[in-house]
Design an enzyme around this catalytic site. Structure first.
Site, PDB file in Angstrom:
ATOM      1  N   HIS A  41      24.388  27.209  64.003  1.00 49.18           N
ATOM      2  CA  HIS A  41      24.081  27.481  65.405  1.00 49.18           C
ATOM      3  C   HIS A  41      22.639  27.093  65.694  1.00 49.18           C
ATOM      4  O   HIS A  41      21.781  27.135  64.827  1.00 49.18           O
ATOM      5  CB  HIS A  41      24.340  28.947  65.778  1.00 49.18           C
ATOM      6  CG  HIS A  41      23.571  29.946  64.989  1.00 49.18           C
ATOM      7  ND1 HIS A  41      23.898  30.289  63.696  1.00 49.18           N
ATOM      8  CD2 HIS A  41      22.487  30.685  65.314  1.00 49.18           C
ATOM      9  CE1 HIS A  41      23.057  31.216  63.259  1.00 49.18           C
ATOM     10  NE2 HIS A  41      22.176  31.463  64.223  1.00 49.18           N
ATOM     11  N   VAL A  42      22.429  26.683  66.928  1.00 48.08           N
ATOM     12  CA  VAL A  42      21.109  26.261  67.390  1.00 48.08           C
ATOM     13  C   VAL A  42      20.645  27.253  68.443  1.00 48.08           C
ATOM     14  O   VAL A  42      21.383  27.598  69.361  1.00 48.08           O
ATOM     15  CB  VAL A  42      21.167  24.837  67.986  1.00 48.08           C
ATOM     16  CG1 VAL A  42      19.816  24.426  68.547  1.00 48.08           C
ATOM     17  CG2 VAL A  42      21.632  23.833  66.936  1.00 48.08           C
TER      18      VAL A  42
END
Length: 135
Positions: A93-94
């Protein structure tokens, strides 16, 4: 956990979702409007993401970063990713964190805040969603 959010099994303030990824508000944001962007395919780290998906996934990250700036009327964003170390959820995830000059964020110390309630969180998600341009 992110797979369950993408599948609609766990409630979240979804900003965007398609066949590539899902973007939703972090429940413990650095600043309100902090969005997480995750691929729909379950992979743990960036090196696990299939090469053909790298471009499409980061196109979504790019669009979400622009939408956070526009929708929340902030000066910029901090875009970051952890791989294993400090990765609290084992799913790539960013983080897209809204930023303004002199907002108090220094280095990699990420103090967390909370939304007052679900209504306030949804208002942030709606503003980012309204500014999103993916096409």
């Amino acid at each position: 956990m992110f797979c369950a959010i993408a599948a609609g099994e766990i409630p979240a303030h979804i900003v965007f979702s398609d066949d590539v990824g899902v973007a939703f508000l972090d429940t413990r944001p650095v600043f309100k409007g902090h969005v997480l962007v995750a691929p729909l395919v379950h992979v743990e780290t960036l090196s696990d993401l299939p090469v053909p998906m790298v471009g499409p996934f980061f196109e979504r990250v790019q669009a979400v970063a622009a939408a956070v700036e526009q929708g929340l009327e902030v000066g910029g964003t901090f875009v970051a990713m952890n791989n294993r170390i400090s990765q609290s959820v084992p799913h790539l995830h960013v983080h897209v964190v809204p930023r303004n000059r002199k907002d108090g964020l220094r280095g990699f110390f990420w103090p967390r805040t909370k939304y007052d309630d679900s209504t306030e969180a949804e208002s942030y998600a709606r503003r980012v969603r309204g500014a999103l341009d993916i096409g």
